[in-house]
Design a protein around this motif. Structure first.
Motif, mmCIF file in Angstrom:
data_model
loop_
_atom_site.group_PDB
_atom_site.id
_atom_site.type_symbol
_atom_site.label_atom_id
_atom_site.label_comp_id
_atom_site.label_asym_id
_atom_site.label_seq_id
_atom_site.Cartn_x
_atom_site.Cartn_y
_atom_site.Cartn_z
ATOM 1 N N TYR A 117 119.852 52.303 63.050
ATOM 2 C CA TYR A 117 120.716 53.168 62.260
ATOM 3 C C TYR A 117 122.085 53.308 62.905
ATOM 4 C CZ TYR A 117 116.169 54.437 60.336
ATOM 5 O OH TYR A 117 114.912 54.396 59.767
ATOM 6 N N HIS A 118 123.116 52.775 62.242
ATOM 7 C CA HIS A 118 124.483 52.942 62.739
ATOM 8 C C HIS A 118 124.869 54.413 62.690
ATOM 9 C CE1 HIS A 118 125.857 48.768 63.033
ATOM 10 N NE2 HIS A 118 125.209 48.510 61.916
ATOM 11 N N TYR A 119 125.542 54.883 63.725
ATOM 12 C CA TYR A 119 126.045 56.249 63.699
ATOM 13 C C TYR A 119 127.029 56.368 62.535
ATOM 14 C CZ TYR A 119 124.616 56.368 68.679
ATOM 15 O OH TYR A 119 123.932 56.297 69.870
ATOM 16 N N PRO A 140 126.594 44.152 69.572
ATOM 17 C CA PRO A 140 127.202 43.926 68.254
ATOM 18 C C PRO A 140 126.133 43.700 67.179
ATOM 19 C CG PRO A 140 128.182 42.486 69.912
ATOM 20 C CD PRO A 140 127.038 43.179 70.576
ATOM 21 N N CYS A 141 126.368 44.242 65.999
ATOM 22 C CA CYS A 141 125.444 44.041 64.874
ATOM 23 C C CYS A 141 126.021 42.919 64.013
ATOM 24 C CB CYS A 141 125.329 45.332 64.065
ATOM 25 S SG CYS A 141 124.195 45.215 62.671
ATOM 26 N N PRO A 142 125.184 42.024 63.501
ATOM 27 C CA PRO A 142 125.693 40.919 62.670
ATOM 28 C C PRO A 142 126.512 41.393 61.459
ATOM 29 C CG PRO A 142 123.354 40.631 63.144
ATOM 30 C CD PRO A 142 123.727 41.964 63.684
ATOM 31 N N CYS A 143 126.348 42.655 61.052
ATOM 32 C CA CYS A 143 127.088 43.151 59.885
ATOM 33 C C CYS A 143 128.560 43.376 60.202
ATOM 34 C CB CYS A 143 126.483 44.460 59.393
ATOM 35 S SG CYS A 143 126.857 45.870 60.458
ATOM 36 N N GLY A 144 128.908 43.411 61.500
ATOM 37 C CA GLY A 144 130.306 43.580 61.884
ATOM 38 C C GLY A 144 130.709 45.030 62.139
ATOM 39 N N ARG A 145 129.815 45.977 61.836
ATOM 40 C CA ARG A 145 130.141 47.380 62.124
ATOM 41 C C ARG A 145 130.047 47.606 63.632
ATOM 42 N NH1 ARG A 145 127.405 47.164 57.472
ATOM 43 N NH2 ARG A 145 128.307 48.204 55.652
ATOM 44 N N THR A 146 130.960 48.429 64.150
ATOM 45 C CA THR A 146 130.998 48.580 65.607
ATOM 46 C C THR A 146 130.317 49.849 66.111
ATOM 47 O OG1 THR A 146 133.264 49.326 65.250
ATOM 48 C CG2 THR A 146 132.969 47.119 66.130
ATOM 49 N N ASP A 198 121.116 52.604 57.978
ATOM 50 C CA ASP A 198 120.791 51.201 58.171
ATOM 51 C C ASP A 198 121.781 50.390 57.335
ATOM 52 O OD1 ASP A 198 119.694 48.635 57.973
ATOM 53 O OD2 ASP A 198 117.653 49.396 58.131
ATOM 54 N N CYS A 199 122.435 49.396 57.955
ATOM 55 C CA CYS A 199 123.448 48.636 57.221
ATOM 56 C C CYS A 199 122.821 47.638 56.253
ATOM 57 C CB CYS A 199 124.347 47.905 58.209
ATOM 58 S SG CYS A 199 123.446 46.765 59.282
ATOM 59 N N GLY A 200 121.496 47.564 56.251
ATOM 60 C CA GLY A 200 120.827 46.641 55.341
ATOM 61 C C GLY A 200 120.139 45.517 56.096
ATOM 62 N N LEU A 201 120.444 45.416 57.390
ATOM 63 C CA LEU A 201 119.852 44.339 58.184
ATOM 64 C C LEU A 201 118.597 44.795 58.924
ATOM 65 C CD1 LEU A 201 123.138 42.726 59.575
ATOM 66 C CD2 LEU A 201 121.728 41.976 57.658
ATOM 67 N N GLY A 202 118.287 46.080 58.801
ATOM 68 C CA GLY A 202 117.054 46.580 59.413
ATOM 69 C C GLY A 202 117.068 46.540 60.933
HETATM 70 ZN ZN LIG Z 1 124.797 46.616 61.060
#
Ligand SMILES: [Zn+2]
Length: 435
Positions: free
Chosen positions: A267-269, A321-327, A260-264
């Motif tokens: 789960y990003h691969y 797209p996730c707001p965290c910017g991870r793809t 989890d990038c912290g935004l809940g």
């Molecule tokens: Zn994210």
């Protein structure tokens, strides 16, 4: 105990974490290209070094050079958890899936099945890199590790990683809630690593004992993982106790494979460690976004290079797209399990183990394990159909003891049913937690 990283090693791992962080945000096309290239190299390695992988390829009539993209993985069969257990038992300990000599492993864990889990330094380093990417825990943190240390990886792999990073570990294990509260308080622990339901139990106990968690404790961080209801508890941890929650998805066989990038928002691969597919358990074909399938993982490992390993967990994914910017896509939710095992209280139970436990009791004609969610905790009820005239109290006690011996879980309740209550085609596992 694994030794602490020296300054140079720590700096090099910090650099790796930075690279991984920026790689996580490259455009999707570029990400795909990078992953495909790594995958092609990895399957070559696995084919050449793990005999069981070679056999799988050869049986399917696929050459490793034919796997150039994620889509190409569909040419290969999925190895299920049950198959892995069977192959390991036929050819112990690792069924031909290990790419290094057994005695070069730093740890061998045993998961219910039994399944042997190969953990090398590689995997521990990846956990440390994850800590560095998350920004916590940091060297100098005092961490209470309140997960099981017995056979399964949960407690010890975290301890290994925390040791390496330079944290002070309190190997508390599970149970003894009051003592856990005292440890948190007296040792001024900054982090509590546990399954969220046990974390909740500890926090509630602390309040019962008259503590104000925010004021009287030094606690800043806690963990999720392994449990379905983390999203509900996460909010409580954050809002009521001011804690930062790190959450990820992994299994004993695979290690941690998504985070989890912290935004809940799922789960990003974990692209540094693996390729994840969500596949139809019947056909082995990859499903589309938000469709339900099994989480299937190919590890980027030089130690235990599993290819297309079926975790047994059912899930769906999104590539929005996730707001965290991870793809990297995200596993949106874990929805249940496939195959002949269930995950409960952070542990796996195989149907085979339930059968084995109950084989000692001829007076029980049918048995059924029912899983429920009660407040924030997993609850297990074991239904037993018995002959009339059986001493229920004695049987109840013996069954509880036997279950603890065979799969190390305590039954919360044993219910007796009159003979003929369960239909002919009844399920031995009933999981009501996913509704
Ligand atoms: Zn994210």
């Amino acid at each position: 105990m694994l030794s602490r990283l020296n300054a140079e090693e720590l700096a090099s791992l910090e650099y790796e974490a930075k690279c991984a962080e920026s790689r996580a945000k490259v455009p999707p096309k570029e990400r795909e290209k990078w992953l495909n290239q790594r995958l092609a190299e990895q399957v070559q390695f696995a084919y050449q070094n793990a005999p069981a992988i070679k056999e799988n390829f050869d049986k399917a009539g696929v050459s490793p050079s034919e796997i150039r993209t994620l889509k190409d993985l569909e040419k290969l069969p999925v190895t299920t958890k049950d198959e892995l257990a069977r192959l390991q038992q036929a050819n112990p300990p690792f069924g031909g899936f290990l790419a290094v000599p057994v005695n070069s492993l730093s740890r061998i864990y045993v998961s219910p099945g039994p399944i042997y889990d190969a953990w090398g330094l590689e995997r521990v380093k990846s956990v440390v890199r994850g800590f560095l990417m998350a920004g916590w825990p940091k060297p100098g943190d005092v961490v209470l590790v309140s997960t099981a240390y017995h056979m399964v990886p949960a407690g010890l792999f975290l301890t290994d990683a925390l040791d390496m990073l330079g944290c002070t570990v309190v190997p508390a294990g599970i149970g003894q809630t009051e003592l856990q509260v005292k440890l948190l308080h007296d040792l001024k622990a900054t982090a509590l690593f546990s399954f969220p339901s046990f974390t909740m139990t500890i926090l509630k106990k602390a309040e019962e004992m008259g503590y104000d968690v925010r004021k009287d404790f030094n606690l800043k961080y806690t963990t999720g993982g392994g449990e379905r209801h983390i999203q509900i508890l996460r909010k409580t941890f954050e809002e009521n106790y001011g804690l930062i929650v790190a959450d990820g998805y992994g299994t004993a066989d695979l290690g941690s494979v998504a985070y989890d990038c912290g935004l809940g928002q799922g789960y990003h691969y974990a692209d540094e460690d693996c390729v994840i597919e969500i596949v139809d358990p019947d056909t082995g074909r990859q499903v589309g976004p938000l469709e339900v399938g099994e989480v299937v993982v190919t590890l980027f490992s030089q130690v235990y290079p599993l290819v297309r390993f079926g975790s047994g967990d059912l899930a769906s994914y999104t590539d929005e797209p996730c707001p965290c910017g991870r793809t990297a896509p995200r596993i949106t939710r874990i929805l249940g399990m496939v195959g002949e095992h269930i995950r409960v209280k952070g542990m796996f139970v195989h149907l085979k183990e339930l059968d084995e436990a109950m084989s000692k009791f001829p007076e029980v004609s049918k048995y059924q394990m029912v899983l429920r969610l009660e407040e924030h905790r997993d609850r297990i009820t074991l239904n037993l159909e018995v002959e009339p005239g059986v001493d229920r109290e004695a049987l109840s006690e013996a069954v509880t003891k036997r279950c603890q011996e065979v799969f190390k879980l305590k039954m919360d309740k044993i219910e007796f049913l009159a003979k003929g209550t369960l239909p002919e085609d009844y399920q031995k596992f009933v999981d009501t937690r996913w509704g």
